[in-house]
Design a protein around this motif. Structure first.
Motif, PDB file in Angstrom:
ATOM      1  N   ASN A  10       1.100  -0.698  -0.233  1.00  0.00           N
ATOM      2  CA  ASN A  10      -0.158   0.341   0.127  1.00  0.00           C
ATOM      3  C   ASN A  10       1.098   0.962  -0.097  1.00  0.00           C
ATOM      4  O   ASN A  10       2.122   0.809  -0.116  1.00  0.00           O
ATOM      5  N   ASP A  11       0.336   2.464   0.102  1.00  0.00           N
ATOM      6  CA  ASP A  11       0.992   3.631   0.324  1.00  0.00           C
ATOM      7  C   ASP A  11       0.919   4.321   1.240  1.00  0.00           C
ATOM      8  O   ASP A  11       1.361   5.272   1.894  1.00  0.00           O
ATOM      9  N   ASP A  12      -0.067   3.771   2.353  1.00  0.00           N
ATOM     10  CA  ASP A  12      -0.431   4.450   3.940  1.00  0.00           C
ATOM     11  C   ASP A  12       0.331   3.854   5.059  1.00  0.00           C
ATOM     12  O   ASP A  12       0.141   4.323   6.091  1.00  0.00           O
ATOM     13  N   GLY A  13       1.249   3.156   4.397  1.00  0.00           N
ATOM     14  CA  GLY A  13       1.814   2.563   5.207  1.00  0.00           C
ATOM     15  C   GLY A  13       1.760   0.883   6.179  1.00  0.00           C
ATOM     16  O   GLY A  13       0.633   0.966   5.648  1.00  0.00           O
ATOM     17  N   ARG A  39       6.330   3.218   6.469  1.00  0.00           N
ATOM     18  CA  ARG A  39       6.070   4.521   6.671  1.00  0.00           C
ATOM     19  C   ARG A  39       4.640   5.372   5.722  1.00  0.00           C
ATOM     20  O   ARG A  39       5.045   4.584   4.467  1.00  0.00           O
ATOM     21  N   GLU A  40       3.757   6.354   5.698  1.00  0.00           N
ATOM     22  CA  GLU A  40       2.889   6.753   4.945  1.00  0.00           C
ATOM     23  C   GLU A  40       3.898   7.606   3.819  1.00  0.00           C
ATOM     24  O   GLU A  40       4.719   8.090   3.942  1.00  0.00           O
ATOM     25  N   GLN A  41       3.540   6.566   2.447  1.00  0.00           N
ATOM     26  CA  GLN A  41       4.330   7.488   1.663  1.00  0.00           C
ATOM     27  C   GLN A  41       3.295   7.792   0.353  1.00  0.00           C
ATOM     28  O   GLN A  41       3.189   7.661  -0.748  1.00  0.00           O
ATOM     29  N   SER A  42       2.014   7.967   0.324  1.00  0.00           N
ATOM     30  CA  SER A  42       1.423   8.789  -0.565  1.00  0.00           C
ATOM     31  C   SER A  42       1.300   9.440  -0.982  1.00  0.00           C
ATOM     32  O   SER A  42       2.262  10.502  -0.320  1.00  0.00           O
ATOM     33  N   GLY A  43       1.029   9.883  -2.491  1.00  0.00           N
ATOM     34  CA  GLY A  43       1.781  11.000  -2.892  1.00  0.00           C
ATOM     35  C   GLY A  43       3.146  10.708  -3.608  1.00  0.00           C
ATOM     36  O   GLY A  43       3.124  11.580  -4.586  1.00  0.00           O
ATOM     37  N   ILE A  94      -5.989  -1.162   0.673  1.00  0.00           N
ATOM     38  CA  ILE A  94      -7.129  -0.206   0.398  1.00  0.00           C
ATOM     39  C   ILE A  94      -6.352   0.809   0.795  1.00  0.00           C
ATOM     40  O   ILE A  94      -6.630   1.282   1.717  1.00  0.00           O
ATOM     41  N   ASN A  95      -5.925   1.766  -0.472  1.00  0.00           N
ATOM     42  CA  ASN A  95      -5.890   2.737  -0.233  1.00  0.00           C
ATOM     43  C   ASN A  95      -7.087   3.689   0.730  1.00  0.00           C
ATOM     44  O   ASN A  95      -8.594   3.831   0.966  1.00  0.00           O
ATOM     45  N   LYS A  96      -6.911   4.205   1.985  1.00  0.00           N
ATOM     46  CA  LYS A  96      -7.499   5.328   1.885  1.00  0.00           C
ATOM     47  C   LYS A  96      -8.267   6.859   1.985  1.00  0.00           C
ATOM     48  O   LYS A  96      -7.282   7.917   1.846  1.00  0.00           O
ATOM     49  N   GLY A 108       0.566   6.256  -4.775  1.00  0.00           N
ATOM     50  CA  GLY A 108       2.240   5.490  -4.142  1.00  0.00           C
ATOM     51  C   GLY A 108       0.988   3.928  -4.854  1.00  0.00           C
ATOM     52  O   GLY A 108       1.848   3.040  -5.057  1.00  0.00           O
ATOM     53  N   THR A 109      -0.389   3.993  -4.303  1.00  0.00           N
ATOM     54  CA  THR A 109      -0.997   2.388  -4.417  1.00  0.00           C
ATOM     55  C   THR A 109      -1.391   2.444  -6.205  1.00  0.00           C
ATOM     56  O   THR A 109      -0.911   1.492  -6.186  1.00  0.00           O
ATOM     57  N   VAL A 110      -1.952   3.174  -6.370  1.00  0.00           N
ATOM     58  CA  VAL A 110      -1.885   2.397  -8.073  1.00  0.00           C
ATOM     59  C   VAL A 110      -0.242   2.127  -8.848  1.00  0.00           C
ATOM     60  O   VAL A 110      -0.407   1.465  -9.545  1.00  0.00           O
TER      61      VAL A 110
END
Ligand code: MN
Length: 250
Positions: A10-13, A39-43, A94-96, A108-110
């Motif tokens: 995921n990218d939320d960690g 850790r979170e990696q969103s974006g 599952i991304n938040k 990052g999820t996609v």
């Protein structure tokens, strides 16, 4: 069905609730390996770490936290952690929060699903629409199981990944959609820090998108699960000839 290896990230960690729900949901299908950023990696989009060492911390049976991006997780997951057990499937999420329209290029999820597709492992990404900032991942988990089963049985079309977005509330059904087009009003918040220096914060404006009944945005807005097949070829084939007519010489 055999207990095939399935890699999730995921990218939320590593500690994100959506990842736990996904892990639980996919248990009936195989050996689920969690290889996720510590850790979170969103974006972070499709970022790959090239200039500093990557460490993998084993947190339990089939659980690994990586000091890196979602793309690093897939790369190290397939080529190192699971080097002798190639995953049959990669699922990211599952991304938040949703990943719709052009936003897939930031996600990052996609990107984790992109990376898996590049190395020819079937993959999809799942994201959950928020309600008052909160996510209920139950419906997304059930859909991820169903879709994973389908992909494992049918196989994935070549060079294809699937981008799934699940609406808040009870989904009305599933719609196969096109990637929508977001309008970027360019929201920037400008403030002064305690020392009087200016800083900037990106965003702050609500998402808007072009009207298109076939888009991922429209499906979500009407309460449907959106399933968009994506591919990595970013060539704009329709304009090739137009650009070829430009007067350019080496
Ligand atoms: Mn995220």
């Amino acid at each position: 069905m055999n207990r095939v290896p399935i890699l999730i990230t995921n990218d939320d960690g590593f500690n994100a609730d959506g990842l736990r729900v996904l892990e639980e949901a996919l248990q009936p299908l195989g050996e689920v390996y969690v290889i996720a950023p510590d850790r979170e990696q969103s974006g972070q989009g499709h970022a790959l770490t090239l200039n500093h060492p990557l460490r993998i911390e084993r947190r339990g049976p089939r659980h690994y936290a990586v000091q890196g991006t979602p793309t690093d997780c897939i790369y190290l997951g397939v080529h190192s952690v699971l080097a002798d057990r190639r995953p049959a499937l990669v699922v990211s999420g599952i991304n938040k929060g949703t990943n719709l329209g052009d936003d897939v290029t930031y996600s990052g999820t996609v990107a984790a699903a992109f990376e898996a597709t590049l190395i020819e492992v079937p993959a999809f990404a799942v994201s959950q629409q928020l309600e008052h900032g909160q996510a209920d991942f139950a419906a997304a988990g059930r859909f991820a199981l169903q879709l994973a089963q389908e992909v494992l049985e049918r196989g994935m079309p070549a060079d294809t990944l699937l981008n799934v977005n699940v609406p808040r509330g009870k989904p009305r059904g599933v719609r196969v959609t096109k990637q929508g087009k977001r309008l970027y009003p360019g929201g920037v918040i400008e403030r002064a820090d305690p020392k009087g220096r200016t800083y900037y914060w990106i965003g702050g404006t609500p998402a808007e998108w072009e009207e298109d009944p076939e888009s991922d945005f429209a499906a979500l807005a009407e309460g449907w699960i959106s399933l968009t097949p994506l591919h990595l070829d970013l060539t704009h084939h329709r304009v090739l000839d137009e650009v070829r007519r430009w007067n350019l010489e080496a």
